[in-house]
Design a protein around this motif. Structure first.
Motif, mmCIF file in Angstrom:
data_model
loop_
_atom_site.group_PDB
_atom_site.id
_atom_site.type_symbol
_atom_site.label_atom_id
_atom_site.label_comp_id
_atom_site.label_asym_id
_atom_site.label_seq_id
_atom_site.Cartn_x
_atom_site.Cartn_y
_atom_site.Cartn_z
ATOM 1 N N GLY A 82 9.217 -0.573 -8.954
ATOM 2 C CA GLY A 82 8.107 -2.092 -9.684
ATOM 3 C C GLY A 82 7.378 -2.244 -8.291
ATOM 4 N N ASP A 83 6.498 -2.675 -8.683
ATOM 5 C CA ASP A 83 5.002 -2.813 -7.967
ATOM 6 C C ASP A 83 5.760 -4.023 -6.679
ATOM 7 O OD1 ASP A 83 3.780 -2.622 -9.845
ATOM 8 O OD2 ASP A 83 3.227 -4.965 -10.588
ATOM 9 N N ASN A 84 6.914 -4.962 -6.348
ATOM 10 C CA ASN A 84 6.709 -5.091 -4.951
ATOM 11 C C ASN A 84 7.669 -3.907 -3.502
ATOM 12 O OD1 ASN A 84 6.966 -7.686 -5.513
ATOM 13 N ND2 ASN A 84 9.338 -8.288 -6.678
ATOM 14 N N LEU A 85 8.099 -3.290 -4.560
ATOM 15 C CA LEU A 85 9.115 -2.037 -3.806
ATOM 16 C C LEU A 85 7.343 -1.362 -4.010
ATOM 17 C CD1 LEU A 85 11.128 0.160 -2.446
ATOM 18 C CD2 LEU A 85 11.200 0.952 -4.322
ATOM 19 N N THR A 86 6.320 -0.854 -4.229
ATOM 20 C CA THR A 86 5.232 -0.214 -3.737
ATOM 21 C C THR A 86 4.554 -1.247 -3.287
ATOM 22 O OG1 THR A 86 5.563 0.698 -6.668
ATOM 23 C CG2 THR A 86 2.997 0.812 -4.930
ATOM 24 N N ARG A 87 4.865 -1.989 -2.943
ATOM 25 C CA ARG A 87 3.752 -3.221 -2.002
ATOM 26 C C ARG A 87 4.818 -2.791 -0.734
ATOM 27 N NH1 ARG A 87 4.599 -8.023 -4.359
ATOM 28 N NH2 ARG A 87 3.208 -7.332 -5.776
ATOM 29 N N VAL A 88 6.051 -3.289 -0.521
ATOM 30 C CA VAL A 88 6.832 -2.853 0.638
ATOM 31 C C VAL A 88 6.326 -1.702 1.183
ATOM 32 C CG1 VAL A 88 8.799 -2.169 1.355
ATOM 33 C CG2 VAL A 88 8.575 -4.516 0.054
ATOM 34 N N LEU A 139 15.812 0.790 1.020
ATOM 35 C CA LEU A 139 15.327 0.231 -0.387
ATOM 36 C C LEU A 139 15.244 1.899 -1.056
ATOM 37 C CD1 LEU A 139 12.401 -2.676 0.182
ATOM 38 C CD2 LEU A 139 15.062 -3.203 -0.932
ATOM 39 N N HIS A 177 -4.878 -3.630 3.950
ATOM 40 C CA HIS A 177 -3.649 -4.765 4.966
ATOM 41 C C HIS A 177 -4.640 -5.443 5.167
ATOM 42 C CE1 HIS A 177 -0.325 -3.353 2.207
ATOM 43 N NE2 HIS A 177 -1.434 -2.388 2.745
ATOM 44 N N ALA A 218 12.010 -6.254 5.917
ATOM 45 C CA ALA A 218 11.279 -4.684 4.920
ATOM 46 C C ALA A 218 9.881 -4.752 5.504
ATOM 47 C CB ALA A 218 10.529 -5.662 3.234
ATOM 48 N N SER A 219 9.895 -4.856 6.137
ATOM 49 C CA SER A 219 8.383 -4.252 7.189
ATOM 50 C C SER A 219 8.643 -3.377 8.704
ATOM 51 C CB SER A 219 7.159 -5.476 7.698
ATOM 52 O OG SER A 219 7.783 -6.224 8.589
ATOM 53 N N ARG A 249 12.482 -0.390 5.105
ATOM 54 C CA ARG A 249 11.766 0.455 4.004
ATOM 55 C C ARG A 249 13.529 1.778 3.651
ATOM 56 N NH1 ARG A 249 6.872 -0.900 7.104
ATOM 57 N NH2 ARG A 249 5.724 -2.578 6.025
#
Length: 410
Positions: free
Chosen positions: A58-64, A46, A354, A37-38, A43
């Motif tokens: 969602g927050d997880n997708l935003t974070r990625v 997704l 980050h 995912a990084s 990415r």
């Protein structure tokens, strides 16, 4: 003008990625984190699922998506012309429409407009930094003295200048024997943090017959807001800058910040008072194109090496002009470092949100600088310069970090 892509456009564009995995070998974030995912392939997969409505916002997708440093290294080496940076940015924008901007990023971005708010924030920051931040002896930076909500206490902040560049120098700086006239887009980091880069640029140009026009009303280029998914804010900044430069008697606009250069070249339609399109050039492009006009002092303080800023090489395709200029003054004392185009880790707001990954990328860069044997590392980006100086002090390297225009000034 900054423009978003629709979900259907995203889906079509993402489909060009053949999932070959080449990005895994060149992505600085993946080489630290090692998660699918990084990296661009993960990415984009997704984003494709999100565009097909198979993956919910969602927050997880935003974070990625927010964890991409947007260096463009994968894009510059893409086999199928996949515009990775544009796709990830558009994905961020779509998510922002569904979920809203994360509060911390929204608060920071809101400082950039109107212009008076940005100046007030930096003036206040300049005054408060001695109380809220403390200098770390082994680093050329400042860290939080007390915990502040939404900010990582381990983040190193560059010291804000006591005197900003534009309020002092905005005007027309005439060369004694004018042979050309250019505009200068300053950018936030030079204006508020590293004004000495701006003064070096003025001196190099005016001493060699190039007059420089500096409109006081110019502001942030808007690219940080755009890359964060705030297109409306980015376009407000875009329009203000267009108004600042409209009607000037120039044919060329130079910048000493690759992020600003990317914005001006890709998202602005600048015209002069005759209605002609204003050409935007990085200062290295301008100096090399007109090298017959310039006389630079020789560099006699050891060995030089050069770091490619991401937004200059990978996005704008500019990498030879800075090297040619340095070789002109180095008398054979110029060496290439390993992975010269590897990201420094700064990435603007990336290093704030980050910080651990950014620091790890920077440590790898420091090893490359040390191995080169050079005692001066040169870059054409104020952001890279800030992060290099922090990394050099942290590792206690016997190396100086300088902006290209400072070295050419002598």
């Amino acid at each position: 003008m900054y423009k978003d892509q629709s979900l259907s456009e995203l889906q079509d564009a993402v489909f060009r990625c053949v999932k070959c995995g080449m990005c895994r070998s060149i992505c600085p974030v993946f080489q630290i984190e090692g998660a699918e995912a990084s990296v661009a392939r993960g990415r984009l997969a997704l984003i494709e699922e999100f565009a097909r409505d198979k993956l919910k916002a969602g927050d997880n997708l935003t974070r990625v998506l927010s964890a991409c440093i947007m260096c463009g290294r994968c894009q510059a080496n893409r086999p199928n012309l996949v515009e990775v940076v544009k796709l990830i940015r558009s994905g961020r924008s779509e998510l922002a429409r569904f979920l809203g901007m994360p509060l911390s990023r929204k608060l920071i971005m809101e400082l950039f407009y109107p212009r008076k708010r940005l100046y007030f924030a930096f003036k206040l920051g300049s005054w408060l930094q001695k109380f809220l931040l403390r200098r770390i002896p082994k680093e050329r930076g400042l860290r939080l003295r007390y915990p502040i909500p939404l900010l990582n206490r381990g983040v190193a902040f560059p010291p804000i200048a006591r005197e900003f560049f534009l309020p002092k120098y905005s005007s027309t700086h005439k060369a004694s024997r004018e042979r050309m006239r250019v505009g200068f887009f300053v950018g936030c980091l030079i204006n508020f943090v590293l004004p000495e880069i701006g003064t070096s640029l003025l001196e190099v140009l005016t001493k060699n017959g190039v007059s420089v026009v500096l409109p006081a009303e110019q502001g942030c280029c808007g690219l940080p807001a755009f890359l964060s998914g705030q297109t409306e804010l980015a376009n407000k900044l875009n329009q203000k800058n267009l108004e600042a430069f409209r009607g000037l008697d120039i044919q060329v606009l130079v910048t000493a910040c690759p992020t600003c250069g990317e914005a001006l070249k890709g998202y602005y339609e600048l015209v002069n008072k005759r209605g002609e399109r204003i050409e935007v050039l990085d200062i290295s492009q301008f100096l090399w194109r007109h090298k017959e006009l310039f006389s630079f002092p020789k560099f006699t303080d050891g060995i030089l090496t050069y770091h490619d800023p991401c937004h200059l090489k990978h996005i704008q395709g500019v990498d030879q002009e800075p090297r040619k200029l340095l070789k002109m003054i180095a008398d054979g004392k110029f060496v290439e470092m390993d992975e010269a185009d590897l990201c420094c880790g700064f990435g603007g707001l990336y290093s704030f949100f980050h910080s651990q990954t950014a620091s790890a990328i920077n440590k790898r860069k420091m090893k490359n600088i040390e191995s080169s044997g050079a005692n001066t590392v040169v870059t054409a980006c104020p952001g890279c310069l800030i992060y290099f100086r922090q990394g050099i002090q942290l590792k206690k390297l016997p190396v100086k970090a300088k902006h290209l225009i400072d070295v050419l000034r002598g």
